[in-house]
Design an enzyme around this catalytic site. Structure first.
Site, mmCIF file in Angstrom:
data_model
loop_
_atom_site.group_PDB
_atom_site.id
_atom_site.type_symbol
_atom_site.label_atom_id
_atom_site.label_comp_id
_atom_site.label_asym_id
_atom_site.label_seq_id
_atom_site.Cartn_x
_atom_site.Cartn_y
_atom_site.Cartn_z
ATOM 1 N N HIS A 158 -94.604 -32.225 57.148
ATOM 2 C CA HIS A 158 -95.416 -32.714 56.031
ATOM 3 C C HIS A 158 -94.973 -32.028 54.746
ATOM 4 O O HIS A 158 -94.806 -30.811 54.724
ATOM 5 C CB HIS A 158 -96.889 -32.411 56.292
ATOM 6 C CG HIS A 158 -97.777 -32.583 55.097
ATOM 7 N ND1 HIS A 158 -97.932 -33.800 54.450
ATOM 8 C CD2 HIS A 158 -98.542 -31.704 54.399
ATOM 9 C CE1 HIS A 158 -98.757 -33.651 53.420
ATOM 10 N NE2 HIS A 158 -99.135 -32.390 53.367
ATOM 11 N N HIS A 171 -94.701 -32.623 50.048
ATOM 12 C CA HIS A 171 -95.239 -33.272 48.848
ATOM 13 C C HIS A 171 -94.077 -33.766 47.985
ATOM 14 O O HIS A 171 -93.790 -33.206 46.932
ATOM 15 C CB HIS A 171 -96.110 -32.276 48.072
ATOM 16 C CG HIS A 171 -97.298 -31.755 48.827
ATOM 17 N ND1 HIS A 171 -98.065 -30.693 48.390
ATOM 18 C CD2 HIS A 171 -97.862 -32.179 49.999
ATOM 19 C CE1 HIS A 171 -99.052 -30.471 49.250
ATOM 20 N NE2 HIS A 171 -98.943 -31.345 50.243
ATOM 21 N N GLU A 196 -79.510 -48.223 53.932
ATOM 22 C CA GLU A 196 -79.698 -47.397 55.126
ATOM 23 C C GLU A 196 -81.171 -47.317 55.552
ATOM 24 O O GLU A 196 -81.465 -47.027 56.708
ATOM 25 C CB GLU A 196 -79.147 -45.979 54.904
ATOM 26 C CG GLU A 196 -79.952 -45.187 53.905
ATOM 27 C CD GLU A 196 -79.500 -43.727 53.783
ATOM 28 O OE1 GLU A 196 -79.615 -43.192 52.684
ATOM 29 O OE2 GLU A 196 -79.055 -43.135 54.779
ATOM 30 N N HIS A 203 -100.925 -37.673 47.777
ATOM 31 C CA HIS A 203 -100.831 -36.354 48.416
ATOM 32 C C HIS A 203 -99.413 -36.061 48.907
ATOM 33 O O HIS A 203 -98.797 -35.094 48.460
ATOM 34 C CB HIS A 203 -101.846 -36.266 49.568
ATOM 35 C CG HIS A 203 -101.848 -34.958 50.274
ATOM 36 N ND1 HIS A 203 -102.979 -34.387 50.791
ATOM 37 C CD2 HIS A 203 -100.851 -34.083 50.575
ATOM 38 C CE1 HIS A 203 -102.692 -33.223 51.346
ATOM 39 N NE2 HIS A 203 -101.401 -33.027 51.238
HETATM 40 O O1 2HA Z 1 -101.329 -26.784 51.588
HETATM 41 O O2 2HA Z 1 -99.973 -29.434 52.210
HETATM 42 O O3 2HA Z 1 -102.033 -30.800 53.114
HETATM 43 C C1 2HA Z 1 -100.844 -27.342 52.722
HETATM 44 C C2 2HA Z 1 -100.920 -28.801 52.600
HETATM 45 C C3 2HA Z 1 -102.186 -29.442 52.975
HETATM 46 ZN ZN ZN Z 2 -100.249 -31.484 51.855
#
Ligand code: 2HA
Ligand code: ZN
Length: 281
Positions: free
Chosen positions: A138, A140, A168, A209
């Site tokens: 994950h 940003h 691609e 997010h």
């Molecule tokens: O701070 O990215 O989604 C960590 C993150 C929470």
């Molecule tokens: Zn996050």
């Protein structure tokens, strides 16, 4: 072997630092998890010291008894390579799949990522469809986040507009992208919404997010994140010039990629467009 000498730990730390260098991890943003192979656990477990069992906040029965390398809550990706034992840790999930304990790392009283429920639920659904999937990431990424303000938050449209930005893309993520509307991060609800996407797709966008991806190894997962974000950057550049395309890749041209590249591009995203305005069907 020492944990820090293990190849999977080196790969994890390199990926964390690569993400930092891409600019995807301001402050403590983002988190990474890896479902450790049994033989890798055996190779380092002499260094394990078990802590107390704690609640995960959700249940992941199909991960019972497994071990995970994860980034820490409130920890900064830029610090992973310089202070790994503070920033990352290994956890064990109990036999019920509802509790975990720290067995290595987080030496200064740290704990696993605030997104642990999402990571474990994603790793669980991914394991069900492909036992080789071990990495959930994950971050940003700027351009993908920017697009969540201007594209409709619909899986097919979001996918299609990003696919059109690089040939691609439909080959690398042929099932497409799932979009989660804005939700409170860190809890079970967003974890459930994300894992519903990850049950069939490798990419989930969290509106306003960030993004989640999964992969069989660090290269695959990082490369997937990089591919989506690169295409998103192209789309941001196109949108900064115009809201219409003069020309683009057509549905039948996408279909022509299936056979040579051995993929089955998600037909739901190959709708006939009635408009040349970006983001309209
Ligand atoms: O701070 O990215 O989604 C960590 C993150 C929470
Ligand atoms: Zn996050």
């Amino acid at each position: 072997m020492k944990v820090l000498e293990a190849k999977f730990v080196e790969g994890f730390m390199r990926m964390a630092n690569d993400g930092w260098e891409q600019g995807w991890h301001e402050r403590n943003g983002g988190n990474l998890s890896y479902r450790i192979k049994p033989e890798e656990v055996d190779s380092v477990k002499e260094e394990f010291v078990a802590g107390d069992w704690r609640e995960i906040g959700t249940e992941v029965k199909d991960l019972a008894g497994e071990y995970f390398l994860v980034t820490g809550s409130g920890k900064y990706f830029r610090n992973v390579i310089i202070d790994p034992t503070d920033s990352i840790g290994i956890i064990e999930v109990d036999e019920t799949g509802s509790k975990y304990r720290i067995v290595w790392g987080f030496v200064n009283g740290g704990r696993p990522t605030s997104e642990l429920p999402s990571h474990l639920m994603n790793l669980e659904v991914c394991k069900k469809r492909d036992a080789e999937i071990r990495v959930v990431y994950h971050c940003h990424p700027t351009n993908v986040i920017a697009l969540t303000y201007v594209l409709p938050l619909e899986d097919e449209i979001f996918t299609r507009e990003i696919w059109e930005m690089a040939t691609e893309c439909p080959i690398v993520f042929s099932k497409g992208i799932g979009v989660v509307p804005w939700m409170v991060p860190g809890g079970r609800d967003i974890a459930v919404a994300t894992s519903e996407i990850m049950a069939t797709k490798d990419v989930a966008v969290w509106a306003h997010h960030g993004m989640f991806v999964c992969g069989t190894d660090f290269d695959i997962a990082f490369g997937l994140m990089h591919t989506v974000e690169k295409a998103a950057e192209v789309l941001v550049k196109v949108l900064s010039m115009t809201n219409k395309k003069r020309q683009t890749i057509q549905p039948d041209e996408f279909r022509a990629l299936n056979a040579p590249f051995g993929v089955q591009i998600n037909e739901e995203c190959l709708y006939e467009k009635k408009s040349d305005i970006i983001g309209e069907r």
